[in-house]
Enzyme design. Sequence first.
Site, PDB file in Angstrom:
ATOM      1  N   GLY A   1      -7.940 -16.917  38.893  1.00  0.00           N
ATOM      2  CA  GLY A   1      -8.890 -15.715  38.681  1.00  0.00           C
ATOM      3  C   GLY A   1     -10.392 -16.087  38.765  1.00  0.00           C
ATOM      4  O   GLY A   1     -10.554 -16.611  39.267  1.00  0.00           O
TER       5      GLY A   1
ATOM      6  N   SER B   1     -23.026 -13.207  23.715  1.00  0.00           N
ATOM      7  CA  SER B   1     -24.491 -13.673  23.956  1.00  0.00           C
ATOM      8  C   SER B   1     -26.280 -13.422  23.864  1.00  0.00           C
ATOM      9  O   SER B   1     -26.664 -14.578  23.965  1.00  0.00           O
ATOM     10  CB  SER B   1     -24.788 -13.452  25.891  1.00  0.00           C
TER      11      SER B   1
ATOM     12  N   LYS C   1     -19.096  -9.293  38.061  1.00  0.00           N
ATOM     13  CA  LYS C   1     -19.402 -10.037  38.659  1.00  0.00           C
ATOM     14  C   LYS C   1     -19.898 -10.322  40.575  1.00  0.00           C
ATOM     15  O   LYS C   1     -20.551 -11.174  40.411  1.00  0.00           O
ATOM     16  CB  LYS C   1     -18.777 -11.217  38.078  1.00  0.00           C
TER      17      LYS C   1
ATOM     18  N   GLY D   1     -12.888 -23.573  25.015  1.00  0.00           N
ATOM     19  CA  GLY D   1     -13.574 -22.525  25.474  1.00  0.00           C
ATOM     20  C   GLY D   1     -14.641 -22.567  25.511  1.00  0.00           C
ATOM     21  O   GLY D   1     -15.858 -21.854  25.942  1.00  0.00           O
TER      22      GLY D   1
ATOM     23  N   ARG E   1       0.224 -16.766  38.096  1.00  0.00           N
ATOM     24  CA  ARG E   1       1.804 -15.981  38.121  1.00  0.00           C
ATOM     25  C   ARG E   1       1.729 -14.875  39.744  1.00  0.00           C
ATOM     26  O   ARG E   1       2.826 -15.254  40.420  1.00  0.00           O
ATOM     27  CB  ARG E   1       1.329 -14.045  37.230  1.00  0.00           C
TER      28      ARG E   1
HETATM   29  P1  NAP Z   1      -9.129 -12.768  35.989  1.00  0.00           P
HETATM   30  O1  NAP Z   1     -10.669 -12.707  37.154  1.00  0.00           O
HETATM   31  O2  NAP Z   1      -9.331 -11.317  35.738  1.00  0.00           O
HETATM   32  O3  NAP Z   1      -8.389 -13.571  36.204  1.00  0.00           O
HETATM   33  C1  NAP Z   1      -6.830 -13.522  35.259  1.00  0.00           C
HETATM   34  C2  NAP Z   1      -6.558 -14.706  35.588  1.00  0.00           C
HETATM   35  O4  NAP Z   1      -5.641 -14.699  34.179  1.00  0.00           O
HETATM   36  C3  NAP Z   1      -5.308 -14.225  36.517  1.00  0.00           C
HETATM   37  O5  NAP Z   1      -4.817 -15.724  37.086  1.00  0.00           O
HETATM   38  C4  NAP Z   1      -4.219 -14.009  35.954  1.00  0.00           C
HETATM   39  O6  NAP Z   1      -2.740 -13.829  37.143  1.00  0.00           O
HETATM   40  C5  NAP Z   1      -4.060 -14.725  35.014  1.00  0.00           C
HETATM   41  N1  NAP Z   1      -3.497 -13.572  33.913  1.00  0.00           N
HETATM   42  C6  NAP Z   1      -4.167 -12.224  33.212  1.00  0.00           C
HETATM   43  N2  NAP Z   1      -2.948 -11.990  32.474  1.00  0.00           N
HETATM   44  C7  NAP Z   1      -1.612 -12.499  32.819  1.00  0.00           C
HETATM   45  C8  NAP Z   1       0.015 -12.972  32.208  1.00  0.00           C
HETATM   46  N3  NAP Z   1       0.269 -11.608  31.034  1.00  0.00           N
HETATM   47  N4  NAP Z   1       0.560 -13.515  32.721  1.00  0.00           N
HETATM   48  C9  NAP Z   1       0.380 -14.814  33.507  1.00  0.00           C
HETATM   49  N5  NAP Z   1      -0.554 -14.457  33.835  1.00  0.00           N
HETATM   50  C10 NAP Z   1      -2.334 -13.503  33.543  1.00  0.00           C
HETATM   51  O7  NAP Z   1     -10.241 -12.589  34.757  1.00  0.00           O
HETATM   52  P2  NAP Z   1     -11.512 -13.938  34.521  1.00  0.00           P
HETATM   53  O8  NAP Z   1     -12.546 -13.187  34.658  1.00  0.00           O
HETATM   54  O9  NAP Z   1     -11.385 -15.406  35.300  1.00  0.00           O
HETATM   55  O10 NAP Z   1     -11.121 -14.078  32.822  1.00  0.00           O
HETATM   56  C11 NAP Z   1      -9.952 -15.592  32.377  1.00  0.00           C
HETATM   57  C12 NAP Z   1      -9.719 -15.722  31.180  1.00  0.00           C
HETATM   58  O11 NAP Z   1     -10.942 -16.259  30.824  1.00  0.00           O
HETATM   59  C13 NAP Z   1      -9.993 -14.292  29.996  1.00  0.00           C
HETATM   60  O12 NAP Z   1      -9.087 -14.863  28.977  1.00  0.00           O
HETATM   61  C14 NAP Z   1     -11.503 -14.879  29.876  1.00  0.00           C
HETATM   62  O13 NAP Z   1     -12.236 -14.319  28.620  1.00  0.00           O
HETATM   63  C15 NAP Z   1     -11.948 -16.656  29.655  1.00  0.00           C
HETATM   64  N6  NAP Z   1     -13.268 -16.603  30.174  1.00  0.00           N
HETATM   65  C16 NAP Z   1     -13.869 -17.651  29.450  1.00  0.00           C
HETATM   66  C17 NAP Z   1     -15.187 -18.197  30.075  1.00  0.00           C
HETATM   67  C18 NAP Z   1     -15.641 -19.501  28.971  1.00  0.00           C
HETATM   68  O14 NAP Z   1     -17.072 -19.057  29.109  1.00  0.00           O
HETATM   69  N7  NAP Z   1     -15.116 -20.251  28.317  1.00  0.00           N
HETATM   70  C19 NAP Z   1     -15.882 -17.594  31.539  1.00  0.00           C
HETATM   71  C20 NAP Z   1     -14.772 -16.790  32.147  1.00  0.00           C
HETATM   72  C21 NAP Z   1     -13.605 -16.008  31.470  1.00  0.00           C
HETATM   73  P3  NAP Z   1      -2.927 -12.658  38.876  1.00  0.00           P
HETATM   74  O15 NAP Z   1      -3.798 -13.351  39.684  1.00  0.00           O
HETATM   75  O16 NAP Z   1      -1.603 -13.272  38.463  1.00  0.00           O
HETATM   76  O17 NAP Z   1      -3.324 -11.358  38.094  1.00  0.00           O
END
Ligand code: NAP
Length: 280
Positions: free
Chosen positions: A129, A17, A66, A242, A152
Amino acid sequence: MKPLYALIANPVGHSMSPDIHNAALKEAGIDGHYHGFQVEKNQLEYAIKGMKALGISGFNVTVPHKVEIMQYLDKIDVTAERLKAVNTVRLEDGHFVGYNTDGEGFLHSLLDALDQPLSQLSFLMIGAGGAASAIYTTIAEYAPKRFDITNRTIEKAEALIENAVGKITSSAFALKTAEERLGDYDVIIHTTSIGMYPNVNETPLSLANAKKTAVICDIVYNPLETKLLSEAKQLGLKTVDGVGMFVGQAARAFELWTGITPDVKKMKSIVIEKLGGTPC
Ligand code: NAP
């Protein structure tokens, strides 16, 4: 005072960022600076108070703050309220107002890859998430044909669907079921951290049953081409990486702070170059 913008996160060192916002400030001829600060959870309230006292013009918020941050802001706009998360804060007449630009950022990147309106498409999201919630809530407003969620922890997917505003047809089910039903969807959006660096050989599901016309999106952007996107390309499917969402949310935040629309293509080039790809 020269405008100062910030990011609060933990960890913060890996964030791109500062690179894209400082380049955008320079491009816009604004003599300001964007700086990343690592803030521990138990210091968040003091960090916000300190930023207010210092007159910081605006800041981004990311993992793990957040949701927590909402209680320390003066006002939350309606989108962020609905998403129950804030990723951007703007100083307005001495008050910190919270916004969420993640959903819009994703939508921007998706629209480039679609040739039909969202209302004519069926969506499947993998994950439930924070990022999934922003994407689901944003796309739900366009009344897609259906928008199912696999996760999951199925209860989290069910909760997302229950909290949806307006009329949307959605079901929640296990990854195994999703894999079998993949052919029902026009757009598949992966939002978990599966496949993210260093676990680059992991993928959430097999795309073998996907429609030939399906668009596969992965919001993970490190690596640039996840295993899921690589499989989609091998099958001849359209892909959305992404980086588009990342620069899309940043561009909207920059607009909120400065009133200026930054050059998104330039932002994208900076990120791709930092990730070792060939800049666009
Ligand atoms: P979060 O709120 O912690 O949510 C994580 C999600 O991933 C939940 O659905 C979780 O499932 C699942 N998960 C994590 N580890 C897993 C595994 N080993 N097997 C199956 N499911 C798994 O995180 P978030 O903020 O939404 O971010 C998620 C991803 O998106 C990250 O990699 C982040 O870097 C990326 N992201 C990208 C952008 C972008 O601008 N491109 C923006 C935001 C986030 P459970 O509910 O079962 O725990």
